[in-house]
Motif scaffolding. Sequence first.
Motif, PDB file in Angstrom:
ATOM      1  N   ALA A   1      -9.896 -29.934  54.023  1.00 16.50           N
ATOM      2  CA  ALA A   1      -9.197 -28.730  54.463  1.00 16.50           C
ATOM      3  C   ALA A   1      -9.643 -27.552  53.615  1.00 16.50           C
ATOM      4  CB  ALA A   1      -7.684 -28.912  54.344  1.00 16.50           C
ATOM      5  N   VAL A   2      -9.201 -26.372  54.011  1.00 18.75           N
ATOM      6  CA  VAL A   2      -9.321 -25.199  53.145  1.00 18.75           C
ATOM      7  C   VAL A   2      -8.048 -25.148  52.298  1.00 18.75           C
ATOM      8  CG1 VAL A   2      -9.445 -22.697  53.020  1.00 18.75           C
ATOM      9  CG2 VAL A   2     -10.767 -23.933  54.762  1.00 18.75           C
ATOM     10  N   TYR A   3      -8.229 -25.141  50.996  1.00 17.82           N
ATOM     11  CA  TYR A   3      -7.114 -25.124  50.063  1.00 17.82           C
ATOM     12  C   TYR A   3      -6.923 -23.701  49.527  1.00 17.82           C
ATOM     13  CZ  TYR A   3      -6.819 -30.183  50.067  1.00 17.82           C
ATOM     14  OH  TYR A   3      -6.641 -31.500  50.439  1.00 17.82           O
ATOM     15  N   SER A   4      -5.687 -23.246  49.561  1.00 15.93           N
ATOM     16  CA  SER A   4      -5.369 -21.897  49.086  1.00 15.93           C
ATOM     17  C   SER A   4      -4.226 -21.973  48.081  1.00 15.93           C
ATOM     18  CB  SER A   4      -4.939 -20.995  50.254  1.00 15.93           C
ATOM     19  OG  SER A   4      -5.960 -20.897  51.223  1.00 15.93           O
ATOM     20  N   CYS A   5      -4.314 -21.138  47.058  1.00 16.13           N
ATOM     21  CA  CYS A   5      -3.236 -21.082  46.087  1.00 16.13           C
ATOM     22  C   CYS A   5      -2.360 -19.868  46.385  1.00 16.13           C
ATOM     23  CB  CYS A   5      -3.779 -20.981  44.666  1.00 16.13           C
ATOM     24  SG  CYS A   5      -4.722 -19.492  44.326  1.00 16.13           S
ATOM     25  N   ASN A   6      -1.137 -19.930  45.932  1.00 17.51           N
ATOM     26  CA  ASN A   6      -0.292 -18.748  46.008  1.00 17.51           C
ATOM     27  C   ASN A   6       0.627 -18.687  44.805  1.00 17.51           C
ATOM     28  OD1 ASN A   6       1.979 -20.364  46.542  1.00 17.51           O
ATOM     29  ND2 ASN A   6       2.613 -19.185  48.309  1.00 17.51           N
ATOM     30  N   ALA A   7       1.200 -17.516  44.604  1.00 14.83           N
ATOM     31  CA  ALA A   7       2.102 -17.334  43.469  1.00 14.83           C
ATOM     32  C   ALA A   7       3.105 -16.242  43.796  1.00 14.83           C
ATOM     33  CB  ALA A   7       1.321 -16.972  42.210  1.00 14.83           C
ATOM     34  N   GLY A   8       4.309 -16.441  43.322  1.00 17.41           N
ATOM     35  CA  GLY A   8       5.326 -15.402  43.405  1.00 17.41           C
ATOM     36  C   GLY A   8       5.387 -14.722  42.055  1.00 17.41           C
ATOM     37  N   LEU A   9       5.073 -13.456  42.021  1.00 20.68           N
ATOM     38  CA  LEU A   9       4.964 -12.825  40.709  1.00 20.68           C
ATOM     39  C   LEU A   9       5.555 -11.411  40.703  1.00 20.68           C
ATOM     40  CD1 LEU A   9       2.312 -10.801  41.189  1.00 20.68           C
ATOM     41  CD2 LEU A   9       1.105 -12.950  41.021  1.00 20.68           C
ATOM     42  N   THR A  10       5.840 -10.979  39.502  1.00 21.93           N
ATOM     43  CA  THR A  10       6.351  -9.630  39.269  1.00 21.93           C
ATOM     44  C   THR A  10       5.224  -8.825  38.633  1.00 21.93           C
ATOM     45  OG1 THR A  10       8.616 -10.425  39.001  1.00 21.93           O
ATOM     46  CG2 THR A  10       8.075  -8.273  38.037  1.00 21.93           C
ATOM     47  N   HIS A  11       4.943  -7.670  39.200  1.00 23.45           N
ATOM     48  CA  HIS A  11       3.805  -6.893  38.714  1.00 23.45           C
ATOM     49  C   HIS A  11       4.018  -5.410  38.942  1.00 23.45           C
ATOM     50  CE1 HIS A  11       2.044  -5.902  42.723  1.00 23.45           C
ATOM     51  NE2 HIS A  11       2.789  -6.936  43.065  1.00 23.45           N
ATOM     52  N   TYR A  12       3.209  -4.609  38.287  1.00 21.84           N
ATOM     53  CA  TYR A  12       3.207  -3.164  38.476  1.00 21.84           C
ATOM     54  C   TYR A  12       2.066  -2.789  39.418  1.00 21.84           C
ATOM     55  CZ  TYR A  12       6.531  -2.041  34.766  1.00 21.84           C
ATOM     56  OH  TYR A  12       7.651  -1.919  34.003  1.00 21.84           O
TER      57      TYR A  12
ATOM     58  N   TYR B   1       7.135  -4.490  41.273  1.00 22.57           N
ATOM     59  CA  TYR B   1       7.353  -5.375  42.417  1.00 22.57           C
ATOM     60  C   TYR B   1       7.800  -6.728  41.891  1.00 22.57           C
ATOM     61  CZ  TYR B   1       4.825  -1.918  45.140  1.00 22.57           C
ATOM     62  OH  TYR B   1       4.434  -0.757  45.758  1.00 22.57           O
ATOM     63  N   ARG B   2       8.931  -7.202  42.421  1.00 19.22           N
ATOM     64  CA  ARG B   2       9.474  -8.492  41.982  1.00 19.22           C
ATOM     65  C   ARG B   2       9.228  -9.548  43.057  1.00 19.22           C
ATOM     66  NH1 ARG B   2      12.724  -7.670  37.562  1.00 19.22           N
ATOM     67  NH2 ARG B   2      13.555  -5.559  37.296  1.00 19.22           N
ATOM     68  N   ASP B   3       8.863 -10.742  42.587  1.00 18.58           N
ATOM     69  CA  ASP B   3       8.659 -11.882  43.502  1.00 18.58           C
ATOM     70  C   ASP B   3       7.742 -11.517  44.676  1.00 18.58           C
ATOM     71  OD1 ASP B   3      11.937 -13.273  42.966  1.00 18.58           O
ATOM     72  OD2 ASP B   3       9.998 -13.853  42.134  1.00 18.58           O
ATOM     73  N   ASP B   4       6.690 -10.816  44.377  1.00 19.20           N
ATOM     74  CA  ASP B   4       5.689 -10.485  45.379  1.00 19.20           C
ATOM     75  C   ASP B   4       4.754 -11.689  45.514  1.00 19.20           C
ATOM     76  OD1 ASP B   4       3.723  -7.422  45.821  1.00 19.20           O
ATOM     77  OD2 ASP B   4       4.670  -8.790  47.238  1.00 19.20           O
ATOM     78  N   VAL B   5       4.478 -12.102  46.752  1.00 16.81           N
ATOM     79  CA  VAL B   5       3.666 -13.305  46.958  1.00 16.81           C
ATOM     80  C   VAL B   5       2.209 -12.926  47.191  1.00 16.81           C
ATOM     81  CG1 VAL B   5       3.290 -15.361  48.358  1.00 16.81           C
ATOM     82  CG2 VAL B   5       5.625 -14.567  47.899  1.00 16.81           C
ATOM     83  N   TYR B   6       1.342 -13.529  46.415  1.00 16.50           N
ATOM     84  CA  TYR B   6      -0.093 -13.307  46.550  1.00 16.50           C
ATOM     85  C   TYR B   6      -0.783 -14.638  46.859  1.00 16.50           C
ATOM     86  CZ  TYR B   6      -0.276  -8.453  45.110  1.00 16.50           C
ATOM     87  OH  TYR B   6      -0.145  -7.095  45.066  1.00 16.50           O
ATOM     88  N   TRP B   7      -1.889 -14.520  47.621  1.00 13.96           N
ATOM     89  CA  TRP B   7      -2.671 -15.688  48.008  1.00 13.96           C
ATOM     90  C   TRP B   7      -4.105 -15.568  47.511  1.00 13.96           C
ATOM     91  CZ3 TRP B   7      -0.899 -19.938  50.756  1.00 13.96           C
ATOM     92  CH2 TRP B   7       0.399 -19.828  51.299  1.00 13.96           C
ATOM     93  N   GLY B   8      -4.691 -16.715  47.229  1.00  6.62           N
ATOM     94  CA  GLY B   8      -6.114 -16.755  46.951  1.00  6.62           C
ATOM     95  C   GLY B   8      -6.891 -16.710  48.255  1.00  6.62           C
ATOM     96  N   GLN B   9      -8.221 -16.637  48.133  1.00  6.21           N
ATOM     97  CA  GLN B   9      -9.068 -16.480  49.315  1.00  6.21           C
ATOM     98  C   GLN B   9      -9.307 -17.791  50.034  1.00  6.21           C
ATOM     99  OE1 GLN B   9     -10.106 -16.674  46.232  1.00  6.21           O
ATOM    100  NE2 GLN B   9     -12.047 -17.819  46.148  1.00  6.21           N
ATOM    101  N   GLY B  10      -8.986 -18.914  49.395  1.00  6.16           N
ATOM    102  CA  GLY B  10      -9.208 -20.218  50.004  1.00  6.16           C
ATOM    103  C   GLY B  10     -10.516 -20.829  49.565  1.00  6.16           C
TER     104      GLY B  10
END
Length: 124
Positions: free
Chosen positions: A91-102, A108-117
């Motif tokens: 499969a294509v594997y992708s990571c994600n994270a819920g993070l707080t950032h400027y 931004y709180r609990d903003d979800v970001y994804w990797g490219q796969g």
Amino acid sequence: QVQMVESGGGLVQAGGSLRLSCAASGSIISINAMGWYRQAPGKQRELVADITSGGISNYADSVKGRFTISRDNAKNTVYLQMNSPKPEDTAVYSCNAGLTHYSGGYLYRDDVYWGQGTQVTVSS
């Protein structure tokens, strides 16, 4: 700007091993849960495993006992150790994270970001 960069995908023989890495970078204040998802051709994306900031992990039944998720909070990196992979793990594997950032002067709180796969192919 936050970036999630994955590495470690490729071709592996069934019964072998492979380790995926995903590093988050940017104006990150904190990272909550991090996870790995996968999507095979013609199928919906599914959760493989996730892990809290405190190290509590959760796995899909199909990978329990074979895959291990871990994280290095100092490096903002999450790993997926894949042992004894099977052809159905392809499969294509992708990571994600819920993070707080400027960003742009805003917090931004609990903003979800994804990797490219990254493609993982398991040969029989």
